[in-house]
Write an enzyme that holds these catalytic residues in place. Structure first.
Site, PDB file in Angstrom:
ATOM      1  N   HIS A 190       0.837  -1.209   0.000  1.00 24.12           N
ATOM      2  CA  HIS A 190       0.000   0.000   0.000  1.00 24.12           C
ATOM      3  C   HIS A 190       0.865   1.250   0.000  1.00 24.12           C
ATOM      4  CE1 HIS A 190      -3.712  -2.327   1.574  1.00 24.12           C
ATOM      5  NE2 HIS A 190      -3.590  -2.366   0.262  1.00 24.12           N
ATOM      6  N   ARG A 297      -7.205  -4.916 -13.461  1.00 22.97           N
ATOM      7  CA  ARG A 297      -6.872  -5.933 -12.438  1.00 22.97           C
ATOM      8  C   ARG A 297      -7.887  -5.829 -11.303  1.00 22.97           C
ATOM      9  NH1 ARG A 297      -1.147  -4.228 -13.768  1.00 22.97           N
ATOM     10  NH2 ARG A 297      -0.006  -6.140 -14.239  1.00 22.97           N
ATOM     11  N   ARG A 332     -10.330  -8.283 -16.302  1.00 23.26           N
ATOM     12  CA  ARG A 332      -9.769  -9.584 -15.938  1.00 23.26           C
ATOM     13  C   ARG A 332     -10.454 -10.043 -14.655  1.00 23.26           C
ATOM     14  NH1 ARG A 332      -3.531 -10.201 -14.501  1.00 23.26           N
ATOM     15  NH2 ARG A 332      -4.122  -9.229 -12.538  1.00 23.26           N
ATOM     16  N   GLU A 441      -0.110 -16.857 -19.893  1.00 27.92           N
ATOM     17  CA  GLU A 441       0.961 -16.568 -18.923  1.00 27.92           C
ATOM     18  C   GLU A 441       1.546 -17.825 -18.292  1.00 27.92           C
ATOM     19  OE1 GLU A 441      -0.584 -13.674 -16.118  1.00 27.92           O
ATOM     20  OE2 GLU A 441      -2.494 -14.690 -15.957  1.00 27.92           O
ATOM     21  N   ASN A 464       4.577 -10.860 -17.391  1.00 27.80           N
ATOM     22  CA  ASN A 464       5.126 -10.906 -16.024  1.00 27.80           C
ATOM     23  C   ASN A 464       5.098 -12.338 -15.495  1.00 27.80           C
ATOM     24  OD1 ASN A 464       4.999  -8.185 -16.425  1.00 27.80           O
ATOM     25  ND2 ASN A 464       3.227  -7.853 -15.140  1.00 27.80           N
ATOM     26  N   ASP A 465       3.934 -12.969 -15.579  1.00 27.33           N
ATOM     27  CA  ASP A 465       3.845 -14.349 -15.099  1.00 27.33           C
ATOM     28  C   ASP A 465       4.477 -15.321 -16.081  1.00 27.33           C
ATOM     29  OD1 ASP A 465       2.741 -14.570 -12.483  1.00 27.33           O
ATOM     30  OD2 ASP A 465       0.900 -13.704 -13.276  1.00 27.33           O
ATOM     31  N   ARG A 475       8.916 -13.834  -9.157  1.00 26.78           N
ATOM     32  CA  ARG A 475       9.102 -12.452  -9.595  1.00 26.78           C
ATOM     33  C   ARG A 475       9.258 -11.477  -8.443  1.00 26.78           C
ATOM     34  NH1 ARG A 475       3.014 -11.481 -12.152  1.00 26.78           N
ATOM     35  NH2 ARG A 475       3.013  -9.347 -11.424  1.00 26.78           N
ATOM     36  N   CYS A 512      -0.146  -7.543 -22.292  1.00 27.07           N
ATOM     37  CA  CYS A 512      -0.452  -6.610 -21.194  1.00 27.07           C
ATOM     38  C   CYS A 512       0.557  -6.693 -20.053  1.00 27.07           C
ATOM     39  CB  CYS A 512      -1.866  -6.829 -20.678  1.00 27.07           C
ATOM     40  SG  CYS A 512      -2.123  -8.460 -19.976  1.00 27.07           S
TER      41      CYS A 512
HETATM   42  C1  PEP Z   1       1.205 -10.587 -16.244  1.00 28.49           C
HETATM   43  O1  PEP Z   1       1.385 -11.608 -15.575  1.00 28.49           O
HETATM   44  O2  PEP Z   1       1.961 -10.208 -17.167  1.00 28.49           O
HETATM   45  C2  PEP Z   1       0.054  -9.714 -15.950  1.00 28.49           C
HETATM   46  C3  PEP Z   1      -0.257  -8.694 -16.715  1.00 28.49           C
HETATM   47  O3  PEP Z   1      -0.650  -9.989 -14.824  1.00 28.49           O
HETATM   48  P1  PEP Z   1      -0.190  -9.559 -13.359  1.00 28.49           P
HETATM   49  O4  PEP Z   1       1.043  -8.729 -13.480  1.00 28.49           O
HETATM   50  O5  PEP Z   1      -1.334  -8.816 -12.765  1.00 28.49           O
HETATM   51  O6  PEP Z   1       0.033 -10.894 -12.736  1.00 28.49           O
HETATM   52 MG    MG Z   2      -0.241 -12.353 -14.342  1.00 29.95          MG
END
Ligand code: PEP
Ligand code: MG
Length: 591
Positions: A190, A297, A332, A441, A464-465, A475, A512
Site C-alpha cells: 500500500h 486488475r 480480468r 501466462e 510478467n507471469d 518475480r 499486457c
Molecule cells: C502478467 O502476468 O503479465 C500480468 C499482466 O498480470 P499480473 O502482473 O497482474 O500478474
Molecule cells: Mg499475471
C-alpha cells in the site's frame, strides 16, 4: 558514491538532500500491571482504539480528497482490521487474563498478526504486513500519549527509511518531498500504491543502506530504473540533471502528440490501451488518449480487506466503462492468491474471518487466479454477473487469468454462459455479447495454443507471469531477481509461438505485461506481430512516440534478429541500439 538497485514502484527521477526517518523497528519486552490496575488498563486500551479509529478516518478522508476514494479505501482496510473482533479479543485477554499493560497487550496482539502475514508467501497479502505495522505504530503512539510526528520541510528533500507505512507516505508534504527510498517493501504494498498516487518517485526493497548515509547527504532516486545513488559524483549528477531536462522537454513534446494516432511511418495502426487497478485510473487512460482499457486488475477491489458484493463490482465496472466513453474495456476476473478468501463472511457478514488464512507451501503453483474462481464458483458468478450487467453501458471483454489447461477455460466459459441465462431469466438488463478470452501466462497454454485458438475470442499475453513460470523464478524474490528478465530469449520464443498461432487462426492478441510499457521493446513487439499493447497509462505517450517513428519492415528485421540471440543482455543492448537509431539526439549513454 554508492549506487544500489531496488524495486521501482513510482516513476520519476529526483535529486535532493536526504532526510532519514526512524524505522519501524519497535521492540517491546513483556510489561505487566498489578491486578488492581487491570480495569484501568482495559479502559486505556478502549480509549486508544477509539482515538486510532478517529485518526484513521481522518487520514482516509484526507487521502480521498487528495488522490481519490480508491486510495482512501486503503485506510478503510485499516479500520476493518482495527474492528476485527479476533484482534480485539487478543488484546482484551492479554490485559484481563495475562495482566499485560494495555501497551504491551496491543503490541503482542499486533505482532502476532505481523508474524501471521509474514508467513504468507503470496506477495499481495504478505505486503499487508506493513498495514499491521502501521496500526501497531499508531496504537503504541496513542497509548504512549505522543502526538503524531508531522515532518515539516522548507526545502526539497528525499525521505529515506527502513520502511514507510501507508499513513506515513500519505502524510508526506508533496511540495518538498521529492522522492522516497526504503530498505524493505515490495511492488504491491500500500505504501507503493500511495506513493504512485501522489506521483512521488519511489524505490523500495533496496536492502540495508541506511548505514551508508546521513541526513543532509545528496542522494538520487531513479524511480524508472529502481536505482538509488548515495553521494553521487559530478558525472552521475550531470547524467541525472540531463535526464530531468530531457524529461521536461520530452513531456512538452509528448503532450503535443496526445491526439495523434499511434501509427507507424508505413501506416500500421497500433492500439495502445491502459492497464488499471482502480476505476479512477480510467481517467488517466483518457488523459493519455488510450484506445481503451486492456487490463483491469479487479483483485484490487479486495484491497480494503472487505469482500465486494455484486453491487460493488458492478459500480466499479460501470464507472470504468462510462469513463471510457465507448472505448473497449477488458476486465480480468480476479487474480487472487490462495490465502485470503473468507468462507464464513460470505454467508454471515462476519468480519472476523477477514483474515482467515489458508497456508500453502507453493502459492504461485497453488490455488490462485482462475483456479480459485473455479473453486469458489459463487464468488466467480457474482463477478461475472456484475460484468455482464456493466457491459450494458459500454463495450467490454472478459479475460480469465492464469489459464493453464483447456478444461479450465471450458469450465470458465460454461459458467459465464450459465450466468447469462440467469440474468436473462431474471429480466435483468445485461449485454450477452461480451467476448471471452484468456491470458497467456503459463507455458503449458503456449504449448497448447493451437487447441485454444479456435475456441477463445482473444488472447492477452501476460509477460510478467509468463517470465516467472517459464524461467522458474519468483518475480518478487530479490535473491533470484537477476534471473527474472522478460526479454529472455525463452520468453520471446513463447511470445512468438503465441503470435504465430493467433495469426493463423485470425484471433486478436494483445500483450499486457510490463514489457509493453518499456519503449525500448516497442519495435520488437511490433516486429513480432503485436498490434495491440496494454501498458501503464503514463507510459503511453513515450511508447506512442516510438510507434510513430518506427517502420514495420524494420521492426520485423529487429524481431528476427533478436529471436536468434542467446541471452537477455545481448537482446536488451541490441534493442537499445535500435531505439537510439530512432532518436539519435539521445547521447547513447546506457546507465
Ligand atoms: C502478467 O502476468 O503479465 C500480468 C499482466 O498480470 P499480473 O502482473 O497482474 O500478474
Ligand atoms: Mg499475471
Amino acid at each position: 558514491m554508492r549506487k544500489l538497485q531496488g524495486i521501482a514502484v513510482s516513476s520519476g527521477v529526483a535529486i535532493a538532500k536526504a532526510v532519514i526517518l526512524n524505522s519501524d523497528g519497535q521492540q517491546m519486552g513483556v510489561a505487566t500491571c498489578a491486578p488492581d490496575e487491570v480495569d484501568a488498563e482495559f479502559v486505556l486500551l478502549k480509549e486508544a482504539l477509539q482515538t486510532a479509529s478517529q485518526e484513521i478516518s481522518a487520514c482516509r478522508d484526507d487521502v480521498t480528497g487528495k488522490i481519490g476514494s480508491n486510495y482512501g479505501a486503503i485506510f478503510d482496510g485499516h479500520l476493518l482490521m482495527l474492528q476485527d473482533p479476533n484482534l480485539f479479543g487478543m488484546m482484551r485477554d492479554g490485559i484481563l487474563k495475562e495482566h499485560y499493560t494495555a501497551e504491551y497487550s496491543a503490541y503482542a496482539a499486533l505482532t502476532s498478526y505481523v508474524h501471521l502475514f509474514q508467513r504468507i508467501q503470496n506477495p499481495l497479502m504478505a505486503e499487508r504486513v506493513n498495514d499491521v505495522l502501521d496500526l501497531r505504530k499508531r496504537l503504541l503512539r496513542i497509548l504512549q500519549k505522543r502526538k503524531p510526528q508531522i515532518q515539516k520541510f522548507d526545502q526539497p528533500v528525499i525521505i529515506l527509511s527502513r520502511n514507510l507505512t501507508p499513513s506515513e507516505t500519505a502524510s508526506m508534504d508533496t511540495k518538498f518531498v521529492m522522492a522516497l527510498a526504503t530498505e524493505i517493501g515490495g511492488p504491491s504494498s500500500h505504501t507503493a500504491i500511495v506513493a504512485e498516487g501522489l506521483h512521488i518517485p519511489a524505490v523500495v526493497g533496496i536492502g540495508p543502506f541506511l548505514k551508508y548515509v546521513t541526513s543532509g547527504t545528496t542522494v538520487i532516486v531513479d524511480g524508472d530504473e529502481g536505482l538509488f545513488v548515495i553521494d553521487p559524483d559530478e558525472e552521475t549528477l550531470e547524467h541525472y540533471r540531463k535526464i530531468q531536462r530531457q524529461r521536461y522537454s520530452l513531456n512538452i513534446h509528448l503532450d503535443a502528440m496526445r491526439d495523434l494516432p499511434a501509427e507507424t511511418i508505413d501506416g500500421v495502426r497500433i492500439q495502445l490501451l491502459g492497464n488499471i487497478e482502480f476505476p479512477q485510473e480510467a481517467n488517466a487512460c483518457m488523459q493519455s488518449n488510450a484506445d481503451g482499457v486492456g487490463l483491469y486488475r479487479t483483485e484490487f477491489l479486495y484491497l480494503s480487506g472487505k469482500h465486494p458484493d455484486e453491487e460493488d463490482h458492478f459500480n466499479a465496472y460501470k464507472q470504468v466503462v462510462e469513463t471510457m466513453n465507448g472505448k473497449p474495456v477488458t476486465i480480468r476476473t480476479v487474480d487472487l492468491g490462495a490465502d485470503k478468501l473468507l468462507e464464513p463472511s460470505e454467508n454471515t457478514g462476519d468480519s472476523e474471518s477477514n483474515y482467515y488464512i489458508n497456508e500453502e507451501k507453493n502459492p504461485c503453483l497453488g490455488l490462485r487466479s482462475i483456479r480459485l474462481s473455479l473453486k469458489r464458483v459463487e464468488l466467480f458468478r457474482k463477478q461475472l454477473r456484475a460484468i455482464y450487467r456493466a457491459a450494458y453501458y459500454g463495450p467490454m471483454k472478459i479475460m480469465f487469468p492464469l489459464v493453464s489447461t483447456l478444461a479450465e477455460w471450458r469450465q470458465a466459459r460454461m459458467i459465464a454462459e450459465d450466468v447469462k441465462e440467469d440474468l436473462q431469466d431474471g429480466n435483468i438488463p445485461f449485454n450477452p455479447n461480451v467476448p471471452l478470452g484468456i491470458m497467456v501466462e503459463v507455458p503449458s497454454t503456449v504449448l497448447m495454443i493451437d487447441q485454444f485458438a479456435p475456441e477463445v475470442d482473444f488472447f492477452s499475453i501476460g509477460t510478467n507471469d509468463l517470465t516467472q513460470y517459464s524461467l522458474a523464478v519468483d518475480r518478487t524474490n530479490m535473491d533470484v531477481v537477476y534471473l527474472y528478465n522478460s526479454c529472455d530469449p525463452a520468453v520471446l520464443k513463447l511470445i512468438d509461438m503465441t503470435m504465430r498461432s493467433a495469426n493463423q487462426h485470425n484471433k486478436a492478441v494483445s500483450l499486457c505485461g510490463q514489457l509493453g510499457s518499456n519503449p525500448y521493446f516497442t519495435q520488437l513487439l511490433i516486429g513480432m506481430g503485436l498490434r495491440q499493447i496494454s501498458l501503464v497509462p503514463g507510459t503511453i505517450p513515450e511508447v506512442k512516440r516510438v510507434v510513430r517513428h518506427a517502420r514495420v519492415s524494420q521492426c520485423r528485421k529487429i524481431a528476427e534478429r533478436a529471436l536468434k540471440m542467446e541471452n537477455a543482455t545481448e537482446i536488451r543492448n541490441y534493442l537499445w541500439s535500435e531505439y537510439l537509431r530512432l532518436f539519435p539526439d539521445l547521447d547513447g549513454e546506457v546507465f
